[in-house]
Design a protein around this motif. Sequence first.
Motif, PDB file in Angstrom:
ATOM      1  N   THR A 150      -9.347 -15.326 -14.131  1.00 12.39           N
ATOM      2  CA  THR A 150     -10.493 -14.488 -14.495  1.00 12.39           C
ATOM      3  C   THR A 150     -11.717 -14.832 -13.660  1.00 12.39           C
ATOM      4  N   VAL A 151     -11.944 -16.117 -13.406  1.00 10.76           N
ATOM      5  CA  VAL A 151     -13.101 -16.509 -12.594  1.00 10.76           C
ATOM      6  C   VAL A 151     -12.976 -15.961 -11.177  1.00 10.76           C
ATOM      7  N   LEU A 153     -11.661 -13.249 -10.250  1.00 15.44           N
ATOM      8  CA  LEU A 153     -11.831 -11.792 -10.204  1.00 15.44           C
ATOM      9  C   LEU A 153     -13.290 -11.370 -10.083  1.00 15.44           C
ATOM     10  N   ILE A 154     -14.222 -12.292 -10.213  1.00 17.08           N
ATOM     11  CA  ILE A 154     -15.646 -11.903 -10.183  1.00 17.08           C
ATOM     12  C   ILE A 154     -16.013 -11.242  -8.853  1.00 17.08           C
ATOM     13  N   PRO A 155     -15.690 -11.831  -7.681  1.00 22.00           N
ATOM     14  CA  PRO A 155     -16.039 -11.115  -6.435  1.00 22.00           C
ATOM     15  C   PRO A 155     -15.126  -9.923  -6.152  1.00 22.00           C
ATOM     16  N   VAL A 156     -13.922  -9.933  -6.698  1.00 20.88           N
ATOM     17  CA  VAL A 156     -12.987  -8.834  -6.407  1.00 20.88           C
ATOM     18  C   VAL A 156     -13.351  -7.586  -7.213  1.00 20.88           C
ATOM     19  N   ALA A 157     -13.766  -7.752  -8.469  1.00 18.73           N
ATOM     20  CA  ALA A 157     -14.061  -6.613  -9.348  1.00 18.73           C
ATOM     21  C   ALA A 157     -15.502  -6.145  -9.240  1.00 18.73           C
ATOM     22  N   ASP A 158     -16.242  -6.638  -8.246  1.00 18.60           N
ATOM     23  CA  ASP A 158     -17.638  -6.228  -8.082  1.00 18.60           C
ATOM     24  C   ASP A 158     -17.670  -4.819  -7.495  1.00 18.60           C
ATOM     25  N   THR A 159     -18.170  -3.851  -8.296  1.00 22.52           N
ATOM     26  CA  THR A 159     -18.242  -2.450  -7.852  1.00 22.52           C
ATOM     27  C   THR A 159     -19.598  -2.084  -7.271  1.00 22.52           C
ATOM     28  N   GLY A 160     -20.537  -2.989  -7.283  1.00 21.68           N
ATOM     29  CA  GLY A 160     -21.859  -2.718  -6.721  1.00 21.68           C
ATOM     30  C   GLY A 160     -22.829  -2.122  -7.722  1.00 21.68           C
ATOM     31  N   GLY A 161     -22.426  -1.899  -8.968  1.00 24.47           N
ATOM     32  CA  GLY A 161     -23.319  -1.338  -9.967  1.00 24.47           C
ATOM     33  C   GLY A 161     -24.003  -2.435 -10.780  1.00 24.47           C
ATOM     34  N   GLY A 162     -24.354  -2.103 -11.993  1.00 23.29           N
ATOM     35  CA  GLY A 162     -25.024  -3.050 -12.859  1.00 23.29           C
ATOM     36  C   GLY A 162     -24.035  -3.994 -13.534  1.00 23.29           C
ATOM     37  N   GLY A 169     -15.197  -3.299 -14.505  1.00 19.29           N
ATOM     38  CA  GLY A 169     -14.245  -3.539 -13.426  1.00 19.29           C
ATOM     39  C   GLY A 169     -13.436  -4.814 -13.657  1.00 19.29           C
ATOM     40  N   LEU A 170     -14.067  -5.824 -14.265  1.00 15.76           N
ATOM     41  CA  LEU A 170     -13.356  -7.072 -14.540  1.00 15.76           C
ATOM     42  C   LEU A 170     -12.259  -6.864 -15.572  1.00 15.76           C
ATOM     43  N   PHE A 171     -12.574  -6.160 -16.657  1.00 12.21           N
ATOM     44  CA  PHE A 171     -11.545  -5.928 -17.675  1.00 12.21           C
ATOM     45  C   PHE A 171     -10.445  -4.991 -17.162  1.00 12.21           C
ATOM     46  N   THR A 172     -10.807  -4.075 -16.324  1.00  8.84           N
ATOM     47  CA  THR A 172      -9.796  -3.188 -15.750  1.00  8.84           C
ATOM     48  C   THR A 172      -8.826  -3.967 -14.863  1.00  8.84           C
ATOM     49  N   ALA A 173      -9.356  -4.899 -14.075  1.00  7.95           N
ATOM     50  CA  ALA A 173      -8.495  -5.716 -13.208  1.00  7.95           C
ATOM     51  C   ALA A 173      -7.571  -6.600 -14.032  1.00  7.95           C
ATOM     52  N   ALA A 178      -2.047  -7.712 -15.364  1.00  2.54           N
ATOM     53  CA  ALA A 178      -1.555  -8.597 -16.419  1.00  2.54           C
ATOM     54  C   ALA A 178      -0.166  -9.130 -16.090  1.00  2.54           C
ATOM     55  N   GLY A 179       0.638  -8.349 -15.413  1.00  6.75           N
ATOM     56  CA  GLY A 179       1.975  -8.818 -15.068  1.00  6.75           C
ATOM     57  C   GLY A 179       1.943 -10.026 -14.138  1.00  6.75           C
ATOM     58  N   TRP A 180       1.091  -9.966 -13.090  1.00  4.88           N
ATOM     59  CA  TRP A 180       0.943 -11.128 -12.208  1.00  4.88           C
ATOM     60  C   TRP A 180       0.357 -12.325 -12.951  1.00  4.88           C
ATOM     61  N   LEU A 181      -0.571 -12.045 -13.864  1.00  4.06           N
ATOM     62  CA  LEU A 181      -1.176 -13.134 -14.627  1.00  4.06           C
ATOM     63  C   LEU A 181      -0.143 -13.829 -15.510  1.00  4.06           C
ATOM     64  N   TYR A 182       0.671 -13.043 -16.192  1.00  2.00           N
ATOM     65  CA  TYR A 182       1.697 -13.636 -17.045  1.00  2.00           C
ATOM     66  C   TYR A 182       2.784 -14.327 -16.213  1.00  2.00           C
TER      67      TYR A 182
END
Length: 211
Positions: A150-151, A153-162, A169-173, A178-182
């Motif tokens: 999860t940590v 994913l912070i730069p990966v899920a950055d969409t440039g908004g607020g 974007g973080l929860f969507t990722a 989830a399959g790779w995470l599990y």
Amino acid sequence: MARGGDEPVRGEGRFAGEGFGPPRPAGATRPARPSRPARPARPAPPARSPRPVAQRRPGTAPAAEAVRRPGPPPPPQPVRRFPNPRLTGLGSGLFGAAVMLVLGYVDALLFGSSLTAYSVLFLPVCVLTAVWVRKGDLMTAPVVLPIAFTVGLIPVADTGGGLGDHLMGLFTALATQAGWLYGGTLIAGLIVTVRKAALLARRAAARRRPQ
């Protein structure tokens, strides 16, 4: 010896010249005994000439001596081993989070924030964390790895908004990956389970071993 009271007769002794020989005239000297011939002197042995001693030059040795006395064998080269650190429970969590954060920035710069590339890079991190955690904290590896994912994913899920868009974007990722995470968490769980079983087997064998 005396005969009928007469004086002893000279010359009747056992040896002549001992006072019993014929009388020597006055002033006569005793004849000298013939001297023995001198023995010839033994020839002196020929003097042995000293053998010339070969002088060695400093810093050089004969080739024969070098052949007879081989030098000491070279010391064995140290075997290169892979790094084998031992992480505590907190150390494994910090290690996973730091590595995944760096990989997240690398993914954002090189692969355009690809979630698939990020998830694939998560698998070797799970393996290393499960292998390097110490024996007393084996069960912490499967717990800290989802947090590290999860940590990162912070730069990966950055969409440039607020902030709201970033959290969305973080929860969507997390939901899409989830399959790779599990899968990564399951791999880490299997590794620590095998290590735990081997540790218990060694302890049981040590207890059965006669003292």
